[in-house]
Design an enzyme around this catalytic site. Structure first.
Site, PDB file in Angstrom:
ATOM      1  N   LYS A 153       0.938  -1.129  -0.005  1.00  0.00           N
ATOM      2  CA  LYS A 153      -0.127  -0.144   0.091  1.00  0.00           C
ATOM      3  C   LYS A 153       0.975   1.325   0.051  1.00  0.00           C
ATOM      4  O   LYS A 153       1.954   1.322   0.785  1.00  0.00           O
ATOM      5  CB  LYS A 153      -0.909   0.007   1.161  1.00  0.00           C
ATOM      6  N   LYS A 250     -14.565  -6.638  -5.793  1.00  0.00           N
ATOM      7  CA  LYS A 250     -14.707  -6.906  -4.422  1.00  0.00           C
ATOM      8  C   LYS A 250     -16.030  -7.329  -4.183  1.00  0.00           C
ATOM      9  O   LYS A 250     -17.272  -6.989  -4.472  1.00  0.00           O
ATOM     10  CB  LYS A 250     -14.637  -5.415  -3.648  1.00  0.00           C
TER      11      LYS A 250
END
Length: 336
Positions: A153, A250
């Protein structure tokens, strides 16, 4: 059909930070559907980015609980259409849809991947996510969890140097997720530097609605770019297919396995790479994702590995990143 809702606060091993938020605890809702002595389990986590809480999902579902209990359950697809008709948010629908699929598979005595006509001969390896932290803490997380693929990230003022520092500590494949934090120029500038550092692809570098920026990125970027925040529901696939190298689906955002299966099919028809990603969630949600992996190019299903303590049994991801699938039907989930 009986319905029960269970709320959990999932404690994380480490503070998890991305470009826009940090947390140590992940609230999660587990939906339990019981029919003919079998119980299916589904999950959806809270998400401040989309203004979703466990309390809001619980209220939505409780408002139609009598209708759910009186519903003549035949297939997950029919049940999903009923939930959409009732106007529930995709997060609430996801919890129920995953439970319905798990229940259906258990009633049929078959794993979902088998029901869908796929096999486990080949499937992609999940990445393991390293959240934003100091370089020392990020290195420590990598050493704590040696893994063949890391999702890193980013979204700081020193992103390339972070990757340079991490590369000194590992020969693993790197994937970069900036969670909408970069500009168009930053993305194009960073890409060749990151490619030299062994980065496989970039995930959602620009803001979700920056389609003009993505046209420029796709023209000049030397790395593949995967859509995440830009690819929420089925209708997003076509636009993303024309502006990205691939899509990351997702389940919580699109509304469960039912629409995800259609999104996978559509993405493949458009010739883009298809990935399914997870939230920070328990083995309930991860076991549902795992049923899809024979159909995928990439997968991010490390959510339960980030937890201090899991709440369920199901798919097991071993220390060598191999996956052990349960013999129980459906997603193979039981609560601890």
């Amino acid at each position: 059909m009986q319905i029960q809702l269970k709320a959990y606060n999932l404690k994380l091993k480490h503070t998890f930070t991305i470009s826009r938020e940090s947390h140590d605890i992940q609230p999660s809702l587990i939906a339990c559907l019981t029919l003919n002595g079998k119980t299916g389990y589904g999950e959806a986590t809270s998400n401040p980015y989309y203004n979703i809480t466990v309390e809001s999902m619980t209220a939505e579902i409780n408002a139609i609980s009598t209708e759910i209990e009186n519903f003549n359950f035949t297939t997950p697809e029919v049940f999903h259409a009923f939930l959409v008709e009732k106007g529930l948010t995709n997060f609430a629908i996801c919890a129920l849809d995953l439970a319905a699929h798990d229940l259906y598979g258990k009633l049929e005595g078959k794993s979902l991947y088998n029901i869908w006509g796929t096999t486990l001969e080949t499937y992609p390896t999940t990445n393991y996510t390293i959240g934003i932290a100091s370089i020392d803490k990020m290195v420590a997380k990598m050493k704590e969890m040696p893994w063949p693929i890391y999702k890193i990230k980013l979204g700081t003022n020193d992103d390339v140097n972070i990757v340079k520092a991490l590369r000194k500590e590992s020969n693993a494949v790197f994937r970069i997720d900036a969670n909408c934090a970069w500009t168009t120029d930053e993305t194009i500038k960073n890409a060749p530097l990151l490619k030299e550092l062994g980065v496989e692809f970039l995930e959602q570098p620009l803001k979700a609605d920056d389609w003009e920026g993505m046209k420029k990125v796709m023209k000049h970027c030397v790395l593949p770019v995967i859509a995440d925040e830009s690819c929420i529901v089925e209708n997003d696939v076509e636009a993303c297919g024309n502006h990205f190298s691939g899509i990351n689906i997702k389940l919580t955002k699109c509304g469960g396995l039912t629409p995800a299966l259609r999104m996978i099919k559509k993405g493949k028809a458009m010739g883009v790479k298809v990935m399914v990603g997870c939230m920070t969630e328990s083995t309930v949600g991860i076991s549902a994702i795992a049923q899809l992996i024979p159909q995928l190019d990439y997968v991010d299903m490390d959510g339960a590995l980030l937890l201090k303590e899991d709440i369920a049994n199901g798919v097991i991801i071993k220390e060598d990143a191999n996956v052990i699938f349960p013999t129980l039907g459906g997603s193979g989930v039981t609560l601890k």
